[in-house]
Design a protein around this motif. Structure first.
Motif, mmCIF file in Angstrom:
data_model
loop_
_atom_site.group_PDB
_atom_site.id
_atom_site.type_symbol
_atom_site.label_atom_id
_atom_site.label_comp_id
_atom_site.label_asym_id
_atom_site.label_seq_id
_atom_site.Cartn_x
_atom_site.Cartn_y
_atom_site.Cartn_z
ATOM 1 N N TRP A 105 11.437 7.176 -3.674
ATOM 2 C CA TRP A 105 10.214 7.784 -4.196
ATOM 3 C C TRP A 105 9.531 6.826 -5.157
ATOM 4 C CZ3 TRP A 105 9.476 8.445 -9.431
ATOM 5 C CH2 TRP A 105 10.611 8.514 -10.251
ATOM 6 N N TYR A 106 8.239 7.058 -5.362
ATOM 7 C CA TYR A 106 7.469 6.270 -6.322
ATOM 8 C C TYR A 106 6.362 7.163 -6.869
ATOM 9 C CZ TYR A 106 4.877 6.031 -1.971
ATOM 10 O OH TYR A 106 4.270 6.377 -0.795
ATOM 11 N N MET A 107 5.878 6.792 -8.003
ATOM 12 C CA MET A 107 4.814 7.575 -8.617
ATOM 13 C C MET A 107 3.838 6.622 -9.285
ATOM 14 S SD MET A 107 5.297 11.175 -10.541
ATOM 15 C CE MET A 107 6.869 10.943 -11.128
ATOM 16 N N GLY A 108 2.539 6.881 -9.145
ATOM 17 C CA GLY A 108 1.599 5.994 -9.822
ATOM 18 C C GLY A 108 0.198 6.133 -9.283
ATOM 19 N N PRO A 109 -0.712 5.304 -9.839
ATOM 20 C CA PRO A 109 -2.123 5.401 -9.470
ATOM 21 C C PRO A 109 -2.423 4.801 -8.104
ATOM 22 C CG PRO A 109 -1.801 3.615 -11.030
ATOM 23 C CD PRO A 109 -0.463 4.279 -10.874
ATOM 24 N N MET A 110 -3.371 5.436 -7.412
ATOM 25 C CA MET A 110 -3.891 4.952 -6.131
ATOM 26 C C MET A 110 -5.412 4.875 -6.291
ATOM 27 S SD MET A 110 -1.087 4.786 -4.409
ATOM 28 C CE MET A 110 0.577 5.320 -4.875
ATOM 29 N N PHE A 111 -6.076 4.086 -5.448
ATOM 30 C CA PHE A 111 -7.503 3.827 -5.642
ATOM 31 C C PHE A 111 -8.269 3.970 -4.335
ATOM 32 C CE2 PHE A 111 -4.876 1.626 -8.637
ATOM 33 C CZ PHE A 111 -5.515 1.793 -9.855
ATOM 34 N N ARG A 112 -9.282 4.818 -4.350
ATOM 35 C CA ARG A 112 -10.137 4.942 -3.160
ATOM 36 C C ARG A 112 -11.575 5.149 -3.621
ATOM 37 N NH1 ARG A 112 -6.526 9.072 0.692
ATOM 38 N NH2 ARG A 112 -4.541 8.027 0.264
ATOM 39 N N HIS A 113 -12.484 4.402 -2.996
ATOM 40 C CA HIS A 113 -13.885 4.515 -3.380
ATOM 41 C C HIS A 113 -14.506 5.688 -2.638
ATOM 42 C CE1 HIS A 113 -18.092 3.400 -4.055
ATOM 43 N NE2 HIS A 113 -17.612 2.813 -5.136
ATOM 44 N N GLU A 114 -14.242 6.901 -3.147
ATOM 45 C CA GLU A 114 -14.774 8.122 -2.544
ATOM 46 C C GLU A 114 -15.841 8.682 -3.467
ATOM 47 O OE1 GLU A 114 -12.092 10.626 -0.370
ATOM 48 O OE2 GLU A 114 -10.424 9.875 -1.583
ATOM 49 N N ARG A 115 -16.527 9.724 -3.011
ATOM 50 C CA ARG A 115 -17.501 10.378 -3.876
ATOM 51 C C ARG A 115 -16.735 11.295 -4.826
ATOM 52 N NH1 ARG A 115 -20.574 14.868 -4.113
ATOM 53 N NH2 ARG A 115 -19.767 15.779 -2.198
ATOM 54 N N GLN A 117 -15.500 14.130 -7.141
ATOM 55 C CA GLN A 117 -15.766 15.562 -7.292
ATOM 56 C C GLN A 117 -14.453 16.200 -7.701
ATOM 57 O OE1 GLN A 117 -16.285 17.142 -3.070
ATOM 58 N NE2 GLN A 117 -16.269 14.933 -2.734
ATOM 59 N N LYS A 118 -14.474 17.497 -7.916
ATOM 60 C CA LYS A 118 -13.251 18.173 -8.333
ATOM 61 C C LYS A 118 -12.131 17.898 -7.312
ATOM 62 C CE LYS A 118 -11.534 22.731 -9.648
ATOM 63 N NZ LYS A 118 -10.855 23.476 -8.594
ATOM 64 N N GLY A 119 -11.003 17.373 -7.784
ATOM 65 C CA GLY A 119 -9.869 17.114 -6.891
ATOM 66 C C GLY A 119 -9.999 15.846 -6.061
ATOM 67 N N ARG A 120 -11.056 15.088 -6.292
ATOM 68 C CA ARG A 120 -11.248 13.842 -5.544
ATOM 69 C C ARG A 120 -11.760 12.775 -6.504
ATOM 70 N NH1 ARG A 120 -10.959 13.080 -0.418
ATOM 71 N NH2 ARG A 120 -11.177 15.251 0.211
ATOM 72 N N TYR A 121 -10.931 11.788 -6.754
ATOM 73 C CA TYR A 121 -11.256 10.775 -7.750
ATOM 74 C C TYR A 121 -11.097 9.386 -7.153
ATOM 75 C CZ TYR A 121 -10.363 15.077 -10.161
ATOM 76 O OH TYR A 121 -10.396 16.396 -10.499
ATOM 77 N N ARG A 122 -11.556 8.386 -7.894
ATOM 78 C CA ARG A 122 -11.431 7.017 -7.387
ATOM 79 C C ARG A 122 -10.120 6.392 -7.838
ATOM 80 N NH1 ARG A 122 -17.829 5.187 -7.614
ATOM 81 N NH2 ARG A 122 -18.357 6.461 -5.803
ATOM 82 N N GLN A 123 -9.654 6.777 -9.016
ATOM 83 C CA GLN A 123 -8.258 6.498 -9.365
ATOM 84 C C GLN A 123 -7.570 7.850 -9.467
ATOM 85 O OE1 GLN A 123 -7.184 3.799 -12.596
ATOM 86 N NE2 GLN A 123 -5.318 4.939 -12.985
ATOM 87 N N PHE A 124 -6.528 8.044 -8.672
ATOM 88 C CA PHE A 124 -5.783 9.299 -8.744
ATOM 89 C C PHE A 124 -4.304 8.948 -8.665
ATOM 90 C CE2 PHE A 124 -4.642 9.594 -4.212
ATOM 91 C CZ PHE A 124 -5.527 8.684 -3.666
ATOM 92 N N HIS A 125 -3.462 9.944 -8.806
ATOM 93 C CA HIS A 125 -2.028 9.659 -8.883
ATOM 94 C C HIS A 125 -1.266 10.400 -7.799
ATOM 95 C CE1 HIS A 125 -3.727 8.681 -12.767
ATOM 96 N NE2 HIS A 125 -2.746 7.829 -12.911
ATOM 97 N N GLN A 126 -0.328 9.700 -7.249
ATOM 98 C CA GLN A 126 0.509 10.324 -6.218
ATOM 99 C C GLN A 126 1.975 10.200 -6.578
ATOM 100 O OE1 GLN A 126 -0.316 8.382 -2.467
ATOM 101 N NE2 GLN A 126 -1.878 9.879 -1.901
ATOM 102 N N LEU A 127 2.738 11.212 -6.198
ATOM 103 C CA LEU A 127 4.173 11.057 -6.032
ATOM 104 C C LEU A 127 4.370 10.833 -4.542
ATOM 105 C CD1 LEU A 127 7.215 11.339 -6.765
ATOM 106 C CD2 LEU A 127 6.974 13.732 -6.112
ATOM 107 N N GLY A 128 4.940 9.713 -4.191
ATOM 108 C CA GLY A 128 5.195 9.424 -2.784
ATOM 109 C C GLY A 128 6.693 9.446 -2.522
ATOM 110 N N VAL A 129 7.076 9.935 -1.364
ATOM 111 C CA VAL A 129 8.484 10.010 -0.991
ATOM 112 C C VAL A 129 8.615 9.463 0.422
ATOM 113 C CG1 VAL A 129 10.416 11.584 -0.563
ATOM 114 C CG2 VAL A 129 8.839 12.037 -2.456
ATOM 115 N N GLU A 130 9.583 8.569 0.656
ATOM 116 C CA GLU A 130 9.758 7.994 1.986
ATOM 117 C C GLU A 130 11.240 7.951 2.323
ATOM 118 O OE1 GLU A 130 6.729 7.212 3.198
ATOM 119 O OE2 GLU A 130 5.561 6.751 1.402
ATOM 120 N N ALA A 131 11.570 8.202 3.580
ATOM 121 C CA ALA A 131 12.955 8.045 4.053
ATOM 122 C C ALA A 131 12.931 7.144 5.273
ATOM 123 C CB ALA A 131 13.564 9.397 4.392
ATOM 124 N N TYR A 132 13.781 6.101 5.263
ATOM 125 C CA TYR A 132 13.812 5.145 6.370
ATOM 126 C C TYR A 132 15.143 5.238 7.112
ATOM 127 C CZ TYR A 132 10.088 3.044 3.533
ATOM 128 O OH TYR A 132 8.947 2.831 2.796
#
Ligand code: ATP
Ligand code: MG
Length: 418
Positions: A105-115, A117-132
């Motif tokens: 797992w990892y946690m931290g900021p992600m970046f997307r040039h979106e419009r 609005q509420k719940g949609r930002y250009r820097q936002f944070h995710q908890l990501g989980v991956e199993a390989y």
């Protein structure tokens, strides 16, 4: 006076009045994950742009129009990570971690040039989980049950689980032809984005957020009817485990996910309490990605939670975690007391390692210092003046009752421990 420099639109400060909620939520998430054997991985925020183009897919919103890509001073094309799956996998491949199964797992900021609005930002944070290295569908089920447990542990209601299977690459290709024929027969009803995707990425048309596309999409042929046998069996096994575990779900045949790399199981946790930005958690299997990035084929599945949306939903449902106030606030009037208060506070911290104690610092009248103590929400105010110093005592006021007693310095730690 010069105007102050302001932050970039869609990139928000998270201020100290809300960071305690973030910390509490993050801690709960980490605790649950470690209870399933997931380990933290940290990888860079900046990667080669090519990594995202090759993994996420060229004909996706992210790569087409949302990525913060730039040339660095050497002329290399770099990008701020728009999501974590690609970077996590790159790190695992590069460090030879795919010889074994991995739960990360990892946690931290992600970046997307979106419009923004509420719940949609250009820097936002995710908890990501991956199993390989797990081919499923057991891990698929476990991962989804784990997300259900996350909500349970957070005391969160109001989320619905949607699942679907995207099948094998071959099944999807066959379905793709069927879908193209269907949309071609309705070409005049397609919006501009869908026209453009008709031949490059027709499945993504199903993912359209445009209300005008809903009816057409609802009536489209369903991928589930075109699944290969293995995917069908895996999907049935997944549904069965979720049934047995009492995890409720809806099968959403239109759930295709925004990114290109998914196959077989896909899922989203959605809510209608957050307006149109209602997906809080999204994920799925992406067995093809390792090979796509040049590695030896390896299975993979993962999900990401949008932390801004998760916290907004907790707030909306009145379920934000309880935040602990300081235990004590120490006021000190006079030069001698001010100095002694720091020493006494250090001594208390030695004796009670997890004590939350604020010393006033900065002087001022008793009245002003008491106001601060009150505002801090501390359980006790510890009072130190010349008289207390002379007698080596402290006034201890219990803020809830207003009761006040005196306690000798050497008995103070024991008093606060109770
Ligand atoms: P959406 O359809 O809402 O654009 P997505 O499919 O692009 O989401 P993913 O790439 O799957 O989202 O990211 C996983 C989660 O991260 C989303 O479900 C959401 O909770 C969160 N998320 C994605 N983009 C943003 C954003 N710009 N601002 C805040 N949270 C986001
Ligand atoms: Mg998006």
């Amino acid at each position: 006076m010069a105007e102050i420099i302001r932050s970039i639109r869609g990139m928000n400060d998270i201020l100290p009045d809300v960071t305690p909620y973030w910390q509490a939520v993050e801690k709960t998430l980490k605790d649950v994950l470690s209870g399933y054997g997931y380990q933290e991985i940290r990888f860079p925020i900046v990667e080669k742009t090519e990594l995202f183009c090759r993994s996420i897919g060229a004909v996706t919103d992210i790569v087409e129009k949302e990525m913060y890509a730039f040339d660095d001073r050497n002329g290399d094309s770099l990008a701020l990570r728009p999501e974590g799956t690609a970077g996590c996998l790159r790190a695992a491949m590069q460090n030879g971690m795919l010889n074994q199964t991995q739960r990360l797992w990892y946690m931290g900021p992600m970046f997307r040039h979106e419009r923004p609005q509420k719940g949609r930002y250009r820097q936002f944070h995710q908890l990501g989980v991956e199993a390989y290295g797990f081919s499923g569908p057991d891990i698929d089920a476990e991962m989804i049950m784990m997300t259900a447990r996350l909500w349970k542990r957070l005391g969160l209601t109001g989320l619905t689980l949607q699942i679907n299977s995207l099948g094998s690459t071959e099944a999807r290709l066959a379905y793709r032809d069927v879908l193209i024929s269907y949309f071609e027969a309705h070409q005049t009803e397609l919006d501009e984005d869908s026209q453009r995707r008709l031949h490059s990425n027709p499945l993504r048309i199903l993912d359209s957020k445009n209300p005008a596309m809903q009816a057409l999409n609802d009536a489209a042929p369903k991928l589930l009817d075109y699944l290969d046998d293995e995917s069908k069996q895996d999907f049935e096994a997944l549904c069965k485990t979720l049934d047995d575990a009492g995890v409720a779900y809806e099968i959403n045949p239109r759930l295709v996910r925004g990114l290109d790399y998914y196959s077989k199981t896909v899922f989203e946790w959605v809510t209608d309490h957050l307006g149109s930005q209602g997906t809080v958690c999204a994920g799925g299997r992406y067995d093809g990605l390792v090979a796509q990035l040049g590695g030896r084929a390896a299975t993979a599945i993962g999900f990401a939670i949008g932390l801004e949306r998760l916290i907004a939903l907790l707030e909306e449902m009145d379920s934000l975690p309880e935040i602990t106030s300081p235990d004590a606030y120490m006021v000190a009037v006079g030069e001698r007391a001010a100095k002694q208060s720091l020493l006494l506070a250090e001594q208390l911290r030695d004796e009670i390692p997890n004590l939350k104690l604020i010393t006033h610092c900065g002087g001022g009248s008793f009245k002003n210092q008491f106001k601060r103590a009150d505002r801090s929400g501390a359980r006790w105010t510890l009072i130190l003046g010349d008289d207390e110093i002379d007698q080596q005592i402290v006034g201890v006021k219990t803020m809830a009752t207003g009761e006040q007693e005196t306690v000798p310095w050497d008995a103070l730690a024991n008093y606060l421990k109770q």
